[in-house]
Design an enzyme around this catalytic site. Structure first.
Site, short mmCIF file in Angstrom:
data_model
loop_
_atom_site.label_atom_id
_atom_site.label_comp_id
_atom_site.label_asym_id
_atom_site.label_seq_id
_atom_site.Cartn_x
_atom_site.Cartn_y
_atom_site.Cartn_z
N ASP A 117 35.43 42.95 39.77
CA ASP A 117 36.16 44.15 39.38
C ASP A 117 36.93 43.85 38.10
OD1 ASP A 117 37.78 46.39 39.11
OD2 ASP A 117 38.22 46.52 41.25
N SER A 121 41.65 52.07 44.64
CA SER A 121 42.25 52.06 43.32
C SER A 121 43.69 52.57 43.38
CB SER A 121 41.37 52.86 42.37
OG SER A 121 41.60 52.51 41.03
N HIS A 159 34.31 47.71 40.61
CA HIS A 159 35.32 48.61 41.18
C HIS A 159 34.61 49.64 42.05
CE1 HIS A 159 39.44 49.91 41.21
NE2 HIS A 159 39.17 51.11 40.72
#
Length: 659
Positions: free
Chosen positions: A313, A207, A344
């Protein structure tokens, strides 16, 4: 257009001749290369856990970023927590570095269990979040965790992917290579040199952390040998907007406020204002976004790239992966990818054993110089169903070509066809934006003439049809009001068992028992909860999405009010994917307005007329147009087909985010 080139312009990634490897075995100060291989044989295939974890050196250094982000008259220093093998230092052996630069070490935590850094009473680091230290330090690596500026124990201000963020991590790579200054304290003058490292650095992270890895690689910094971005952003504009349409109901200022330290929050109000002013919620592309677009600098990347992304995601959407991958390919950057069917999620939590083994060999090759063949293995691993994986020598696979598919008028009003021939001039479809409905509602009623979407469907396929890469949909539409948001989604119509990507775990279940990885101590055990696939049975799968604000059709930098009754042409970028529509299923393209839960509605709710003759979808099909024609030959198009049932066990996430 899919880009498949695998040509590398990084000569040091090539396999070394045996004689040179034997020489390096003598010279390189790494545990498994400690002595020359006998009779010219190749060195061992992997580094081994020969160093003690409990005796490892644990220290903190503050590195001068050469940026005064908080404008206090002195350069900011970032806190760098380091763990490295003590025996290597005692023997004069230098070690490479695995580095994770993050803003989350104190506010939010890292990994599935939200681990944070901890320190003893003297401020020395005790817990290093995640497993990198437990597994790799005994194998002869240092692990370096960097607090980005404005977070945890660092100076400066959070600027969400801007100069301060990027330089705070780049400066550490420079320090590890003798090009920047480090100090023993945040304000002191005692210098600290990184004389214990080879200077070979690999950055990793999920991320925001992976985003920083992309950004630092895009500076071309020397010493950064490889990056492993997981679910990472490649352009911050594309995180907050899709061609002018807002994806979240907040901007980078809100994220900065949530992750910066309490101390920074008081001194960084000017930076907060600049984030607000530079990122207007109208969707205009501004200078702020240009500074945070790493794709344009892909040509500077010297490092190899091992990218990981979840194809479902809905936080950091696969548009980020797709455009970054294509740009790297265009510049001959050596690369590899894992594409999961989760959301994610870190691969440690959906394919743990295979991931750690592969990552181990990747770092051994690019940071220790082992000729273990990892760079010659298949370029892509793709998850086809929960825990079922396939591989491709290159990605997109050989034979992938763009096919132009076109919507047509069907036998049932409002239920169109999808083929290769353009619709007659004057053929249209209509829908009225309903912000309460989204892609699940549209797909569930694909065979009904509902007013909220325009759907176009093939008949049941006679053979599998694979899409691999990024798609676009070109629309010619006429709105009835002064604003309009548009959505286009690709749907596999047919039953399947998938990862429950819209569940709380985004495709994984966290179990009660734990695995212990590598070595540990009481303060950092190296034990992590096991996971399993969270599965859902569905009757359709939306596998690629794209959105846009019609007012930004002509100029992304300046959105304009629409003229009701005037036709506009716009191209929607659909997220990269790798999906097989099986024989017997149908492929659908749906065009609609607000995708509820995924984009913010426009200021009006228009009726939109779609010019079918001026509309087409460019899809990356393995086998191209010929494959589509074979799969649809003799198939009856939609009309009178039994509607699919609502998907079971899936819900879309709310408009909340944390990269």
């Amino acid at each position: 257009m899919p880009i498949r080139s695998r040509r590398s312009r990084i000569p040091w990634t090539k396999s070394l001749p045996t004689a040179l490897i034997a020489l390096l075995a003598v010279l390189l100060p790494t545990p498994a290369l400690a002595a020359p291989a006998p009779n010219g044989a190749k060195p061992p295939g992997e580094s081994r856990p020969v160093y003690s974890y409990d005796r490892a050196v644990r220290e903190s250094v503050w590195v001068d970023t050469r940026v005064d982000g908080d404008r206090d008259g002195r350069a900011d220093r970032v806190a760098v927590d380091i763990i490295r093998p003590r025996e290597a230092a005692e023997q004069g052996r230098k070690v490479p570095v695995i580095m994770d630069a993050s803003p989350y070490y104190s506010c939010c935590g890292r990994g599935n269990e939200s681990q944070k850094k901890t320190y003893d009473a003297q401020g020395r680091p005790v817990q290093f979040p995640l497993y990198y230290d437990n597994y790799f330090v005994p194998r002869g690596y240092a692990v370096v965790l960097v607090d980005l500026t404005g977070t945890n124990r660092s100076d400066g201000c959070v600027d969400i992917g801007g100069r301060s963020d990027v330089q705070s991590a780049k400066a550490v790579v420079d320090w590890l290579n003798g090009r920047a200054r480090g100090y023993s304290s945040r304000t002191g003058t005692t210098a600290v040199a990184a004389d214990w490292t080879t200077g070979a650095v690999g950055m990793i992270g999920k991320s925001y952390d992976g985003t920083i890895a992309n950004a630092v690689a895009a500076t071309g910094v020397k010493g950064l040998r490889t990056i492993v971005p997981i679910g990472a952003i490649s352009s911050w504009y594309d995180y907050y907007f899709a061609k002018g349409a807002a994806l979240y109901d907040g901007g980078p200022d809100g994220l900065a406020n949530g992750i910066e330290s309490p101390e920074a929050r008081g001194r960084c109000q000017a930076v907060q204002r600049e984030l607000v002013e530079g990122a207007p919620r109208n969707g205009d592309w501004t200078r702020l976004w240009s500074e945070r677009d790493y794709v344009k600098d892909a040509g500077k990347v010297r490092a190899s790239v091992f990218a990981v992304h979840g194809m479902q995601d809905l936080n950091v959407r696969t548009k980020h992966f797709g455009q970054w991958w294509d740009a790297l390919a265009a510049h001959g950057v050596e690369r590899k990818v894992w594409l999961s069917s989760a959301g994610h999620v870190d691969p440690f939590d959906f394919r743990r054993d295979a991931w750690v083994s592969t990552l181990h060999r990747w770092f051994d090759h690019y940071l220790l110089g082992y000729d273990n063949g990892v760079e010659r293995e298949p370029m892509a691993d793709v998850e086809r169903a929960p825990d079922q994986w396939s591989t491709d020598r290159v990605w997109p696979p050989t034979g992938t070509r763009t096919a132009a598919l076109r919507p047509g008028v069907g036998e049932v009003p409002g239920v169109g066809t999808l083929g290769t021939e353009p619709a007659p001039r004057g053929a249209t479809a209509e829908f009225t934006d309903d912000p309460a409905l989204g892609e699940a509602d549209w797909a569930t009623r694909i065979d009904e003439p509902t007013g909220s979407k325009a759907g176009f469907v093939t008949g049941p396929l006679s053979e599998d049809l694979r899409l691999a890469g990024s798609s676009t949909v070109r629309l010619t539409v006429t709105p009835s009001t002064t604003s309009a948001h548009l959505s286009a989604v690709l749907v596999d119509l047919g039953p399947a068992t998938i990862r429950n990507y819209a569940g709380d775990g985004e495709g994984i279940l966290t179990l009660a028992d734990s695995d212990c990885l590598g070595s540990g101590t009481a303060g950092d055990t190296g034990c992590f909860k096991r996971t399993a696939a969270d599965q859902a049975d569905v009757d359709h799968t939306v596998f690629s999405r794209g959105w846009a604000d019609l007012g930004h059709a002509g100029d992304l930098a300046h959105g304009i009010p629409l003229i009701p009754g005037k036709p506009y042409t716009i191209t929607l970028d659909l997220a990269a994917t790798d999906h097989v529509v099986p024989a017997g299923h149908r492929l659908a393209l749906i065009v609609a307005g607000t995708d509820a839960g995924l984009i913010v509605p426009a200021s009006t709710t228009p009726r939109v007329t779609v010019d079918l003759h001026g509309t087409s979808a460019q899809l990356p099909l393995v086998g191209g147009t010929a494959a589509f024609l074979r799969a649809t030959r003799g198939a009856a198009v939609s009309g009178g087909v039994t509607p699919v049932a609502p998907p079971r066990g899936l819900r879309l996430p709310e408009l909340t985010h944390r990269p």
